[in-house]
Design an enzyme around this catalytic site. Structure first.
Site, PDB file in Angstrom:
ATOM      1  N   GLU A 127       0.810  -1.222   0.000  1.00 56.20           N
ATOM      2  CA  GLU A 127       0.000   0.000   0.000  1.00 56.20           C
ATOM      3  C   GLU A 127       0.844   1.274   0.000  1.00 56.20           C
ATOM      4  OE1 GLU A 127      -3.581  -0.355   2.097  1.00 56.20           O
ATOM      5  OE2 GLU A 127      -3.792   1.772   2.538  1.00 56.20           O
ATOM      6  N   ASP A 158      -2.952  -2.996   3.176  1.00 49.27           N
ATOM      7  CA  ASP A 158      -3.545  -3.098   4.506  1.00 49.27           C
ATOM      8  C   ASP A 158      -4.827  -3.898   4.407  1.00 49.27           C
ATOM      9  OD1 ASP A 158      -1.537  -1.476   5.383  1.00 49.27           O
ATOM     10  OD2 ASP A 158      -2.742   0.360   5.336  1.00 49.27           O
ATOM     11  N   TYR A 205      -1.925  -2.361  13.327  1.00 46.99           N
ATOM     12  CA  TYR A 205      -2.715  -1.538  12.408  1.00 46.99           C
ATOM     13  C   TYR A 205      -3.713  -0.671  13.174  1.00 46.99           C
ATOM     14  CZ  TYR A 205      -5.122  -0.346   8.113  1.00 46.99           C
ATOM     15  OH  TYR A 205      -5.658   0.335   7.058  1.00 46.99           O
TER      16      TYR A 205
END
Ligand SMILES: [Zn+2]
Ligand SMILES: [Zn+2]
Ligand SMILES: [Zn+2]
Lengths: 78, 700
Positions: free
Chosen positions: B16, B116, B324
């Site tokens: 990403e 992600d 995350y």
């Protein structure tokens, strides 16, 4: 004469025929009247004029739109 | 072929962000020494694993954007397609990333999506897959931290397909946001222009509308507020040699008469202790951080705006230091390996002592909250320390996250509450004291939690006490507070508006569009007017119900209980109906907007507003024509204002149509304009000196 009836005497915005003020100033007037009931209960005796005068002195806590109605009621209304 | 080192066939891994690509490559390469190769200024990584060649290539977030099919400034606009973002003239830096993927296309024999793991990540990966590689599906790695352990686990347990539920829910959000944004913005701007003859960009989005509505609604309550008097009894006693304030059993007295009565009935100032109570109470632990709670506490302790917190958390995540951050979860499953994380944290000197205490107790089952997330656990440290280049902000946020993590392994605290009841002529007063007897979780969460001890004097039942004073004081009720970024975020969350990933940005957008202002958030005249007009004519657009229904629909699509295509069609139909109504009322709406914004037309002057003036910051940049030469240029509207007399000007091409855009130049924050002539349409910064106009070659 008829022309002026259609406008709010405070902000000059258009208003509905029956009402004294435009929509938002009508709301402020209503809030002011409801407040009067509670002030009257709190003090027992209190005239409308004294109520308005006290509120004027409270300044920053009184809503802006309400203040505009107070000033109108105190100084401009016949 | 871009370089001799890269020879087909190879597997492409789509990451990403550049930093994520770096960490992924380092973990996936068998030797942890991937070869870094530069293509067009983008670093890609050549990894070897199981005798296979894997090239990990970064995106830089979204590389594609939705674009209208058909003529601009007409509505309903219902047809769109994905195109590379740079082709819209936006985010030019995405161009080279698209080109790097394109240059590697031919030698690719397999693709792994490594973005992600959430709706946006799925969409980012899918769009590259489809519009660069021409494929519909690929393998998928799912991970919550960028640590070697997690990445390798995710690689070995790779899925054969994208998460279709996530993907479709994510796509639907893009479609709907685009549909609402473009159509209502066009409709509002057209309505305004129809009456005033002026073009002004009046934009409103699907989530911005209801959010702005909360702020306007709150401001109206404040403006209509009338304070009401009430009284409080204030009292102070002498007990155990100290002057202590005590509270009357009734917090609020509604009438002056009653308040006076209490004061006079207590005028003896002599009281008796009529009861002493002592009670042990737990101080409960708080659940681990999800994004919104982290944002709330970071706002409280460090004054970070929610978007700032997310940005810093994102950085820490990309460095592999925390998990995350875009998560709703308050869960920390045992599979995360808490003992391992704690042992690593214990090597960071400032956490050594606290961590060792937890390790000694050998209790690794954390306290958890109820909220869950489809993809990720609660935010937690991975055990990696901060690097030496970390900023103070990063260090603060990291400390908060570590301390929170440590605290969930400890039990509740314990306190003793003591209450002394004092009676004066049948009137009851209380003294309340509290003592801490067990720190529990609070020991690990300092300085973000504190306990105020209040010692209780040594007195006995029936003791006489003397008051220093008992009196009544007048108070007034207060208007509701304005929202700040943190409380607004909480309100959005409570009302299910937007997602954890988008809420902070939506607030920022409201500021940049100048619909709201101040740290204590107030609507501007513009913001207020848009809400008033929409509320009157199309309440559906700004009341939260519609948006909430949509969020529910997206959840159903994510769970694959609904179909993307059919839902989209029904949304398009509904929107068309609403817009038909809008069209019929366009004149009324335009008139209302124009009156509110004091911009009724005068002498047919046509003005195009491009954006805020960067020089005086007060006026607006407008297109003007020199009356003599008939040449057009950009000037500041505050030019004629005697107090400002702003002299800002920018030259303009003399041919073609010029339209404002919502875009701001990413180099110098000046407005971007759309220049349309017979040959082409370009979007360009208004400044001739803008770095975006220098050749692209020097771009780093
Ligand atoms: Zn009015
Ligand atoms: Zn200016
Ligand atoms: Zn520029």
């Amino acid at each position: 004469m008829k022309n002026s009836i259609k406008h709010c005497p405070i902000c000059k915005k258009e208003k509905n025929g029956e009402n004294t003020f435009c929509e938002i100033h009508e709301k402020a007037k209503k809030s002011l009247l409801e407040g009067y009931e509670l002030w009257l209960k709190a003090y027992g005796i209190l005239s409308w004029e004294a109520y308005l005068k006290e509120l004027s002195a409270l300044d920053e806590r009184v809503g802006k739109t309400v203040k505009e109605v107070i000033d109108y009621e105190r100084f401009f209304k016949k | 072929m871009p370089t001799s080192k890269i020879t087909p066939p190879y597997i492409i891994g789509i990451a990403e962000k550049p930093q994520a690509a770096n960490r992924l490559a380092w973990a996936i390469d068998e030797q942890n020494k991937p070869e870094k190769v530069d293509i067009k200024g983008v670093s890609v990584y050549l990894c070897k694993r199981n005798k296979k060649k894997i090239i990990i290539v970064p995106a830089i977030g979204h590389l594609f954007t939705l674009s209208q099919i058909g003529e601009n400034w007409l509505y309903p606009a219902l047809d769109f397609r994905w195109i590379p973002t740079y082709k819209e003239g936006k985010s030019k830096r995405t161009k080279k990333y698209v080109e790097v993927f394109q240059s590697l296309r031919n030698g690719t024999k397999d693709i792994i999506i490594m973005t992600d793991y959430d709706r946006e990540g799925e969409v980012i990966g899918y769009l590259i897959l489809k519009y660069v590689f021409g494929k519909e599906n690929a393998k998928r790695m799912k991970f919550s931290t960028l640590t070697k352990r997690d990445i390798n686990k995710a690689f070995d347990a790779m899925e054969k397909s994208l998460d279709i539920g996530f993907l479709n829910a994510g796509l639907l959000r893009h479609y709907v946001d685009w549909l609402y944004g473009i159509n209502f913005t066009t409709a509002l701007s057209n309505a305004y222009k129809r009456i005033t003859g002026k073009f002004k960009l009046l934009s409103i989005g699907r989530v911005q509308g209801p959010t702005l509505f909360f702020i306007v609604e709150r401001e109206e309550k404040i403006n209509l507020f009338v304070p009401i008097p009430y009284w409080k009894i204030s009292a102070e006693v002498k007990m155990g040699g100290n002057n202590l304030s005590v509270s009357y059993f009734k917090d609020k007295i509604d009438t002056l008469a009653e308040a006076q009565k209490i004061s006079s009935e207590c005028s003896s100032l002599e009281g008796t202790i009529t009861d002493i109570k002592s009670e042990e109470k737990p101080i409960y632990n708080q659940p681990p951080f999800n994004l919104s709670e982290l944002q709330r506490q970071a706002y409280w302790f460090f004054k970070f705006s929610p978007s700032k917190t997310l940005k810093i958390a994102e950085k820490l995540y990309l460095k592999g230091i925390i998990s995350y951050p875009r998560t709703d979860s308050q869960k920390l499953p045992m599979t995360l390996g808490h003992k391992n994380i704690l042992s690593k944290l214990s090597q960071i000197s400032q956490y050594h002592e606290l961590t060792e205490e937890i390790l000694e107790k050998k209790k690794f089952k954390p306290f958890e909250g109820k909220k869950t997330d489809a993809a990720h656990p609660a935010i937690h440290p991975t055990g990696l320390p901060l690097d030496s280049q970390s900023t103070k902000d990063e260090r603060n946020l990291f400390d908060l996250i570590v301390k929170k993590y440590l605290s969930v392994f400890a039990g509740p605290g314990k306190k003793i509450e003591k209450r002394i009841e004092i009676s004066v002529n049948k009137h009851i007063f209380y003294f309340k004291g509290q003592e801490l007897i067990e720190e529990g979780w609070m020991r690990y969460y300092k300085p973000y939690v504190s306990f105020e001890e209040k010692a209780t004097p040594n007195v006995e039942l029936n003791d006489k006490v003397i008051f220093n004073f008992i009196k009544h004081e007048k108070h007034f009720t207060k208007p509701p507070n304005r929202f700040n970024e943190s409380t607004l975020l909480k309100k959005m969350e409570d009302e299910k508006l937007g997602t954890k990933a988008t809420r902070a940005d939506i607030i920022t957008t409201l500021y940049t569009r100048e619909y709201i202002e101040g740290i204590e958030i107030k609507p501007t005249l513009l913001g207020e007017s848009i809400i008033r007009v929409l509320l009157k004519n199309f309440p559906l657009i700004i009341t939260p119900t519609m948006t909430r229904n949509l969020e529910e629909m997206m959840d159903k699509i994510q769970e694959e209980k609904r179909e993307l295509k059919s839902e989209l069609i029904s949304i398009q139909q509904e929107l068309t109906e609403t817009l038909k109504g809008f069209h019929e009322k366009e004149e009324v709406i335009g008139y209302e907007l124009a009156t509110d914004l004091h911009s009724m037309p005068n002498n047919n002057e046509q003005t195009t507003v491009l954006g805020k003036c960067p020089v005086c910051k007060k006026g607006e940049l407008i297109i003007v024509k020199n009356k003599k030469t008939k040449k057009r240029f950009i000037a500041c509207s505050a030019f004629r204002n005697p107090k400002i007399q702003c002299k800002a000007t920018f030259p303009l091409p003399q041919y073609g149509n010029i339209y404002p855009t919502e875009e701001i130049c990413e180099y110098d924050n000046l407005p971007m304009i759309k220049i349309e002539n017979k040959k082409k349409t370009i979007i360009s910064c208004i400044s001739m000196d803008c770095p975006s106009k220098k050749s692209d070659k020097n771009e780093k």
